[in-house]
Design an enzyme around this catalytic site. Sequence first.
Site, PDB file in Angstrom:
ATOM      1  N   TRP A 144      -4.066  28.571 -20.127  1.00  0.00           N
ATOM      2  CA  TRP A 144      -3.062  27.613 -19.099  1.00  0.00           C
ATOM      3  C   TRP A 144      -2.156  27.965 -19.174  1.00  0.00           C
ATOM      4  CZ3 TRP A 144      -0.491  25.353 -22.583  1.00  0.00           C
ATOM      5  CH2 TRP A 144      -0.514  25.334 -23.248  1.00  0.00           C
ATOM      6  N   LYS A 168     -13.170  33.452 -14.823  1.00  0.00           N
ATOM      7  CA  LYS A 168     -13.220  32.129 -15.604  1.00  0.00           C
ATOM      8  C   LYS A 168     -11.598  31.747 -15.748  1.00  0.00           C
ATOM      9  CE  LYS A 168     -13.625  27.769 -16.678  1.00  0.00           C
ATOM     10  NZ  LYS A 168     -13.033  26.938 -17.975  1.00  0.00           N
ATOM     11  N   PRO A 169     -10.876  30.891 -14.864  1.00  0.00           N
ATOM     12  CA  PRO A 169      -9.981  30.878 -15.021  1.00  0.00           C
ATOM     13  C   PRO A 169      -9.530  28.930 -16.450  1.00  0.00           C
ATOM     14  CG  PRO A 169     -10.267  29.705 -12.543  1.00  0.00           C
ATOM     15  CD  PRO A 169     -10.975  30.256 -13.248  1.00  0.00           C
ATOM     16  N   GLU A 244      -7.582  38.339 -26.767  1.00  0.00           N
ATOM     17  CA  GLU A 244      -6.324  38.152 -27.428  1.00  0.00           C
ATOM     18  C   GLU A 244      -5.801  36.946 -27.510  1.00  0.00           C
ATOM     19  OE1 GLU A 244      -2.507  36.908 -27.319  1.00  0.00           O
ATOM     20  OE2 GLU A 244      -2.852  37.357 -25.076  1.00  0.00           O
ATOM     21  N   CYS A 278       1.093  32.472 -27.341  1.00  0.00           N
ATOM     22  CA  CYS A 278       0.704  33.320 -28.366  1.00  0.00           C
ATOM     23  C   CYS A 278       1.580  33.924 -29.215  1.00  0.00           C
ATOM     24  CB  CYS A 278      -0.332  33.769 -28.311  1.00  0.00           C
ATOM     25  SG  CYS A 278      -0.129  35.115 -27.200  1.00  0.00           S
ATOM     26  N   GLU A 379      -0.757  27.351 -36.208  1.00  0.00           N
ATOM     27  CA  GLU A 379      -0.160  27.722 -34.955  1.00  0.00           C
ATOM     28  C   GLU A 379       0.299  26.573 -34.408  1.00  0.00           C
ATOM     29  OE1 GLU A 379      -0.544  30.544 -31.036  1.00  0.00           O
ATOM     30  OE2 GLU A 379      -2.354  29.499 -32.341  1.00  0.00           O
TER      31      GLU A 379
END
Length: 475
Positions: A144, A168-169, A244, A278, A379
């Site tokens: 997203w 698939k988003p 990724e 990221c 993170e």
Amino acid sequence: MYINGAWEPAESGATFAVTNPATGEKLADVPDGGRAETVRAIDAAHAAFRGWAGLTAYQRSEFLYRAWTLMLERKEHLAQTMTREQGKPIRAARNEVQYGADFLLWYAEEAKRVYGETIPAPRGDQRFIVLRQPVGVVGAVTPWNYPVSMLTRKIAPALAAGCTIVLKPAEATPMCAIEMFKVLHDAGIPKGVVNLVTANDPAPIGEEFLSNRKIRKLTFTGSTEVGKMFARGAADQMKRVSLELGGHAPFLVFDDADPVHAAKGAAMVKMLNTGQACISPNRMFVQRSVVEPFLDELVSRVTRMRAGNGMEDGVAVGPLVDDGAIEKVDRQVKDAVAKGAKLLCGGHRLMDNGLDRGTFYAPTVLADVRPDMLIYREETFGPVAPVIAFDKEEEALEMANDTHYGLASYVYTQNLARGMRIFEGLDFGIVGINDINPTAAAAPFGGSKQSGLGREGGHEGIGEYLETKLGGFSV
């Protein structure tokens, strides 16, 4: 959804709501697909594969050129859709659309550069020829946070290589994907070559991608936890995977660098997409002699960044994706402060001036961060800049590499020898030396360790969708 060249609802008629994270406003109802739709999309992609792979590279290239042209024509519409659905400021959304279009252009060109080779044989009556051919049907899952460019970064090289794809988003940003598939449809890409399944629950689609033998390649951008699940599942059928995943980027500032210039760069890249990237720097290591001027400039710049609806002029910081993201960021900040970190600015959810309707967190700077704090290890994916002082180069390098992640990293120094040492010594797939944007469609993007497998972008990116075939001829 877009399956076999046609737009359609979910078989059940179910939908799910998409909302604007800046205002809480409902934007649309989107088809809520599942396993049945995914199977049909895979079957369509499988049926279309031989025909698409059988086109010449020049023919596939022409489709990508058309899509690139249409994408640029619709740049403003795509950017506004992104800002409403994802929340980033409109200027950043426009930049992302341009970046996404770059992948269509790059791979339109790279499609014509999938070369084979001949190899000298040990026998006089033998010849070796190597071909590189498309893997097959690709299952793709996109995030997203970059809901347009992450689509083209996967679709463009797959199509250029001769693969077909089912995508698939992210459930938070399906509208951006729908608008992008309208571009691909209008570019005339043959039916079945590109397919889109939208869903509020990603699990059934992911399970079908893993179990369906017609899927020969998986490409995923998202969390390390889910990426590991895909890698484990893909092993059962030895599917090819590109992953990724998460990052925990260090940002190193040495005493020979201009601390004010470094702080400017740090503020820009840290608050990019509200820290929801990221490659966002998560740990800022600053040599002790320049910590004070670095912090002064960083705080000055961060506190002047206006948060709000990305469609408004002057907004530099958008909302976080949801309440869960707010809670994670706030938990890390409170943990750091409780363990002795200094809160120099921010540190709270923004509720004034109508921001209570969205999910906004104040741009935050923490000093005196230590390894025992959550923010040093986890993170963040939010607008928090933790600063750690160091004394020696070796110490900085050791702390920077002290993480399971290995995606992006940043270095500020004016010493060429030091810059080369740190570049070679950092255990990360991407290193920006006095550069906060070390990415481009022409450059390989990806990480080491638990930040993923494979590369996207550059000539390496198309290689992820190709198999190598050897022909041995007896003459």
